[in-house]
Scaffold this motif. Structure first.
Motif, short mmCIF file in Angstrom:
data_model
loop_
_atom_site.label_atom_id
_atom_site.label_comp_id
_atom_site.label_asym_id
_atom_site.label_seq_id
_atom_site.Cartn_x
_atom_site.Cartn_y
_atom_site.Cartn_z
N UNK A 308 63.54 9.12 -2.58
CA UNK A 308 62.18 9.17 -3.15
C UNK A 308 62.24 9.12 -4.68
N UNK A 309 61.11 9.35 -5.33
CA UNK A 309 61.05 9.33 -6.78
C UNK A 309 61.55 10.63 -7.39
N UNK A 310 61.75 10.61 -8.70
CA UNK A 310 62.26 11.78 -9.41
C UNK A 310 61.42 13.03 -9.15
N UNK A 311 60.10 12.87 -9.16
CA UNK A 311 59.21 14.02 -9.02
C UNK A 311 59.34 14.72 -7.67
N UNK A 357 51.12 3.38 3.10
CA UNK A 357 50.27 4.08 4.06
C UNK A 357 50.78 5.50 4.30
N UNK A 358 51.27 6.11 3.21
CA UNK A 358 51.71 7.50 3.30
C UNK A 358 53.09 7.70 3.89
N UNK A 359 53.78 6.61 4.21
CA UNK A 359 55.10 6.71 4.83
C UNK A 359 56.15 6.03 3.97
N UNK A 360 57.30 6.68 3.89
CA UNK A 360 58.42 6.09 3.16
C UNK A 360 59.11 5.06 4.04
#
Length: 444
Positions: A308-311, A357-360
């Motif tokens: 995922x992203x850093x945050x 759509x909210x899914x990785x």
């Protein structure tokens, strides 16, 4: 030290002196003058947000004022009254996300009071005297079994012993301490501090530790419940999530927890093998600890690959910056797709990710990195439920750690609902001990 299967992994990459420097104390302890200056920055807030941010509810302004007035031993008692493992927590607690983040100085100036280092200064001053400042209450005649000698179990055992109960701690490992002994980066806890803290804590008396005994067939919950008046489970999370990609069984692929344990128990770091190109899969503090220590052992390139992203990383921004400052590359929005090599890892193939759509999910675009050593730091799992009700893969608890079975409590990483932090485990062990005591003494 090269293996035919793992040509890139070798020991003796750095000499003894360099390794000693690399693994020195991450934050040197404060001297009395430095502690006085640091304490003087505290506003001693009446309604201090730092207290609310501390999972063990330490009266932080009070102990800092005690340091400022030249009574560090009194400050230590203020800390230990709430957190008997305050010495270790001062070293490993993510204060940048807890008390220091809530500090008024941080909000006003961007530089908080150094609460963690001040806590270490106070607790070290008292512990260095080698005397346990607490005494046991009159013996109650009650016996409690504690399974797991990690932070939760140790905190629970000490409070129960102080209240007059007899405690037997069972632990699967050769040494007590749990993650404090086996799972923390070596530069965060130096000079065998974890073992010294256990010895100091147990010097209160009334605590017996039996090592090499894990919950299972030989040590059943039924048997413990029959033999003791109460049982506390602080077994942690012993399992490691698998890496479900092609090539995950190749030589050079291992779990991060075992790497940290091996490093923590190594007598000679020059003999510890490390790859030239190391990749760590994960985004938590364990991933950072493995990555940084691999670099300190002499790896040429070290990369943390996070899906995922850093945050979204559970490792704090401070930990991320620590990794970067040690030459670790952080890659975001990538996930492992395959590990390539003829018997041993040579490359890792990563796929870029995106949230739709909210899914990785994977984007289909990939890249390859050289990787002769790959560590998975993608979470741990409970290895035994002891027949108790579970919640999200952990032992379900209510109140101060009560499980679905009468006279059985649980706390720390194995219990549902809390953060997987040393300080949280201490709080849960302490609170469970108080509830156990109240239950055992009903009608007495």
């Amino acid at each position: 030290m090269n293996s035919p299967l793992t040509p890139g992994i070798a020991a003796n990459r750095l000499d003894t002196q360099t390794l000693a420097q690399n693994f020195a104390d991450l934050h040197a302890p404060l001297n009395p003058h430095e502690a006085a200056v640091a304490a003087d920055r505290c506003y001693f807030c009446h309604d201090a947000p730092c207290i609310t941010a501390c999972p063990t509810d330490i009266d932080i302004p009070l102990f800092i004022r005690q340091i400022a007035t030249g009574t560090p031993e009194a400050a230590a008692m203020t800390i230990f009254d709430q957190n008997i493992l305050g010495g270790m927590c001062a070293r490993v607690c993510p204060t940048e996300d807890l008390c220091e983040q809530a500090c008024v100085r941080e909000m006003a100036e961007g530089k908080p009071v150094e609460i963690g280092r001040l806590q270490r200064y106070a607790t070290d001053r008292l512990m260095d005297k080698g005397v346990m400042p607490y005494t046991r209450a009159t013996a109650t005649g009650k016996r409690v079994a504690v399974v797991g000698a990690g932070p939760a179990g140790l905190a629970c055992a000490h409070r129960l012993a102080m209240l007059g109960h007899e405690v037997t701690i069972y632990d699967a490992k050769p040494k007590a301490g749990g993650l404090n002994e086996y799972g923390i980066a070596a530069y965060k806890s130096t000079d065998d501090f974890a073992a010294k803290e256990v010895a100091w804590l147990c010097s209160i008396g009334g605590i017996t530790i039996e090592n090499g005994k894990a919950l299972g067939a030989a040590l059943s919950l039924d048997g413990l419940a029959d033999d003791f008046d109460a049982v506390f489970l602080g077994v942690g999370l012993g399992g490691v999530n698998a890496l479900a990609v092609d090539g995950a069984d190749k030589a050079g692929v291992a779990d991060a927890v075992s790497f940290i344990a091996d490093l923590r128990q190594a007598d000679d770091l020059t003999r510890l093998p490390v790859g030239r190109n190391v990749v760590v899969i994960g985004g938590g503090m364990t991933a950072v600890d493995v990555a940084v220590q691999s670099k300190l052992l002499g790896a040429e390139t070290v990369t943390i690959a996070y899906r995922r992203g850093r945050e979204a990383m559970s490792a704090s921004r401070y930990e991320q910056d620590l990794a970067a400052s040690n030459g670790v590359k952080l890659m975001f929005n990538v996930m492992p797709k395959a590990i390539h090599g003829n018997g041993a890892a040579v490359e890792i193939e990563l796929e870029y990710t995106a949230t739709k759509d909210g899914r990785l999910q994977g984007t289909g675009e990939t890249l390859r990195l050289p990787a002769d050593q790959i560590y998975r730091a993608i979470g741990q799992t409970l290895t035994t439920d002891a027949g108790l009700t579970l919640d999200g893969g952990k032992i379900a608890v209510t109140g101060a750690g009560r499980t679905s079975r009468a006279r059985v409590w649980a706390g720390g990483d194995c219990a549902a609902g809390g953060d997987d932090l040393t300080v949280t485990a201490v709080a849960e062990g302490r609170d469970a001990a108080m509830d156990i005591h109240a239950t055992l003494m009903e009608g007495a």
